[in-house]
Design an enzyme around this catalytic site. Structure first.
Site, PDB file in Angstrom:
ATOM      1  N   HIS A   1     -19.454  47.179 -25.778  1.00 37.97           N
ATOM      2  CA  HIS A   1     -20.748  46.658 -25.314  1.00 37.97           C
ATOM      3  C   HIS A   1     -21.378  45.747 -26.372  1.00 37.97           C
ATOM      4  CE1 HIS A   1     -20.334  49.914 -22.367  1.00 37.97           C
ATOM      5  NE2 HIS A   1     -20.089  50.686 -23.399  1.00 37.97           N
TER       6      HIS A   1
ATOM      7  N   GLN B   1       7.915  18.574   4.336  1.00 36.41           N
ATOM      8  CA  GLN B   1       8.073  17.263   3.719  1.00 36.41           C
ATOM      9  C   GLN B   1       8.030  17.399   2.200  1.00 36.41           C
ATOM     10  OE1 GLN B   1       5.110  13.722   3.889  1.00 36.41           O
ATOM     11  NE2 GLN B   1       6.617  13.336   5.499  1.00 36.41           N
TER      12      GLN B   1
ATOM     13  N   ARG C   1       2.783  18.931   6.211  1.00 32.29           N
ATOM     14  CA  ARG C   1       2.253  18.249   5.021  1.00 32.29           C
ATOM     15  C   ARG C   1       1.159  17.272   5.413  1.00 32.29           C
ATOM     16  NH1 ARG C   1       3.655  13.628   1.234  1.00 32.29           N
ATOM     17  NH2 ARG C   1       2.204  13.987  -0.458  1.00 32.29           N
TER      18      ARG C   1
ATOM     19  N   THR D   1      13.074  10.558   1.902  1.00 31.80           N
ATOM     20  CA  THR D   1      11.650  10.339   2.121  1.00 31.80           C
ATOM     21  C   THR D   1      10.980  10.234   0.756  1.00 31.80           C
ATOM     22  OG1 THR D   1       9.687  11.152   3.302  1.00 31.80           O
ATOM     23  CG2 THR D   1      11.036  12.795   2.182  1.00 31.80           C
TER      24      THR D   1
ATOM     25  N   SER E   1     -22.722  20.221 -39.498  1.00 33.33           N
ATOM     26  CA  SER E   1     -23.869  19.794 -38.706  1.00 33.33           C
ATOM     27  C   SER E   1     -24.417  18.508 -39.284  1.00 33.33           C
ATOM     28  CB  SER E   1     -24.966  20.873 -38.709  1.00 33.33           C
ATOM     29  OG  SER E   1     -26.182  20.367 -38.188  1.00 33.33           O
TER      30      SER E   1
ATOM     31  N   ARG F   1       0.828  -1.215   0.000  1.00 28.65           N
ATOM     32  CA  ARG F   1       0.000   0.000   0.000  1.00 28.65           C
ATOM     33  C   ARG F   1       0.856   1.256   0.000  1.00 28.65           C
ATOM     34  NH1 ARG F   1      -4.569  -1.981  -1.992  1.00 28.65           N
ATOM     35  NH2 ARG F   1      -5.367  -3.714  -0.752  1.00 28.65           N
TER      36      ARG F   1
END
Length: 510
Positions: A181, A263, A351, A133, A311, A107
């Site tokens: 606009h 970490q 972390r 790590t 289309s 895991r």
């Protein structure tokens, strides 16, 4: 006895791999595939963020760490170990199957790949990941992949800017309606609008260049960013801890490491990158929104191939599907910074792991989306089709209104009241507009002005005033200064000139 035990374990592992292979033998058409890699993005960007690329990068990082540690005096790292690691940097399909079995058991994806690497580099099995790590490989790999991803995006973005620059210069003198606009305003030129699009993309180029140049490495920082584990393996020699990161930066091509890590490297970095890339999405959505409007008015269209169908029901249609695709992909890319911001803000203390699953999705998708947008945008901007007669006809419909400001100024110069001239023009303009809107007739404002005695002083000038080129201001000059020889874009795009010259028009996958 030991040999028999090892053989039994090996047979058990092989049995599990075979079982997984049989379970995963279904066609790709039987499971969900992302549209980004299947339809929209380039092969090189898809490959960059592939599992093989990611996990092979992990192996390179483990090799770099072992090499650097050996160079700094760690004696239990043998030349044979380094040799075996170098010979197996590319993760094979068999390696992935081993890692799959290991991860199901442990895991832990990083340790699964440590064991898989150790199987093909047995002399190194005991020193892989020494002092590190998990974030040594995961975070540093992400920085490497994002750096390479930015390097792929930048020249493609430069190519789109160059396309628009060339288009702007070609059409720098062509008068067209400008809109405020979304209502007709003073005229500009077709090239001036394209130059505006190019300027927005230039800002994006500069923003992405900025985050690219500012990228640093996480390096070997230990479990909480204190380098405690490396201080221990170097017998308390702090200088060697610094030297270790200097060597790692040299090997990976980064200028330096971030001064402070926890970490992980701070997730602020991801947010800064996402913000810069999302700027491209905003620009692309603006550009393709404009193109979609222009297509609706039949002034400018994106490329449309000979056998393309617009289309399924309405055979006459030429739907702007490329621009709509870009628009949609941009909408998705624009959502990414908020996810990265949430990830950053939720990293409690040094972390938490709730960053992992979402970043596995968000980081690749950010780059894949940007890549897909640029491919399509290159295709569109390389083949824009302009209909000058249609543009001129639409200008002519509104031109009588456009000349009214000049009429007012000329009347005032001849002694008339500015306010009275404005009122006279207002009344006639509304009458002409009523005829256009309510009766479906043409704009007859000029004829009304010719019939009104108040405007007698400018009657002889009216024909000369109905030249659209008189009302585009400095549009042509603005385009030339920005897009022309010696202009702003020439200097900004110089570093990408080799790519731009060699690159053809981007082909769409579908």
């Amino acid at each position: 006895m030991a040999g028999n035990t090892t053989d039994a374990a090996t047979l058990d592992l092989q049995s599990q791999i075979s079982s997984m292979k049989s379970q995963s033998g279904a066609s790709v058409f039987d499971s969900y595939q992302t549209s980004l890699t299947g339809r929209y993005c380039s092969a090189e960007m898809s490959q960059l963020f592939s599992q093989r690329s990611r996990h092979s990068t992990w192996r390179k990082l483990w090799l770099y760490l072992a090499e650097a540690e050996k160079e700094l005096g760690i004696e239990n790292i043998s030349d044979a170990a380094l040799k075996e690691m170098r010979e197996h940097l590319m993760v094979t399909d068999a390696d992935f199957e081993v890692a799959k079995v290991e991860e199901k058991k442990r895991r832990h994806d990083v340790m699964a790949h440590v064991h898989a690497f150790g199987q093909v580099a047995p002399s190194a099995a005991g020193i892989i990941h020494y002092g590190a790590t998990s974030c040594y490989v995961t975070d540093n790999a992400e920085l490497l992949l994002m750096r390479d991803g930015l390097n792929l995006l930048l020249p493609k973005l430069a190519k789109v800017i160059a396309n628009l620059s060339q288009f702007a210069m070609q059409w720098r003198n062509e008068p067209t309606l400008a809109y405020t606009h979304l209502q007709p305003a003073q005229l500009i030129t077709v090239g001036k609008r394209a130059a505006q699009w190019a300027q927005d993309l230039l800002f994006d180029l500069e923003a992405i260049e900025h985050v690219r140049s500012g990228l640093q490495f996480r390096g070997a920082q230990g479990t909480t960013g204190t380098q405690a584990s490396f201080l221990e393996i170097f017998s308390g020699d702090s200088k060697k801890c610094d030297a270790l990161n200097e060597l790692l930066c040299q090997k990976t091509g980064f200028p330096s490491c971030y001064p402070i890590s926890t970490q992980t490297y701070t997730r602020k970095v991801d947010l800064l990158i996402a913000n810069a890339i999302a700027g491209l999405a905003a620009s692309a959505q603006k550009i393709t929104g404009d193109i979609r409007h222009l297509a609706a008015w039949k002034e400018i269209e994106e490329p449309f191939e000979k056998e393309q169908i617009g289309s399924s029901a309405m055979a006459y249609k030429r739907n702007p599907m490329r621009s709509e695709r870009i628009y949609a992909l941009s909408r998705e890319l624009l959502s990414k910074p908020s996810a990265f911001a949430a990830t950053l803000s939720d990293q409690w203390m040094e972390r938490t792991l709730d960053d992992s699953a979402i970043r596995r999705i968000d980081i690749p998708e950010t780059f894949l989306l940007a890549d897909a947008i640029l491919l399509s945008l290159d295709n569109v901007t390389s083949g824009l089709v302009v209909y000058p007669a249609r543009i001129a006809a639409r200008v002519h419909e509104e031109l009588p209104f456009m000349i009214t400001e000049s009429i007012i100024m000329r009347l005032v110069a001849q002694g008339e009241s500015r306010q009275e001239a404005h009122e006279q023009i207002r009344v006639l303009s509304h009458q002409a507009a009523y005829q256009v809107k309510h009766e479906g007739k043409s704009n007859d404002l000029v004829q009304r002005i010719r019939s009104a005695r108040f405007f007698e002083k400018v009657w002889n000038e009216l024909d000369g005033m109905l030249d659209a080129r008189l009302y585009t201001g400095r549009s042509c000059e603005i385009v030339e200064r920005f897009c022309g020889p010696g202009g702003v874009l020439e200097g900004k795009l110089e570093r990408y000139s080799g790519f731009i010259e060699k690159a053809g028009v981007a082909e769409l996958n579908v």
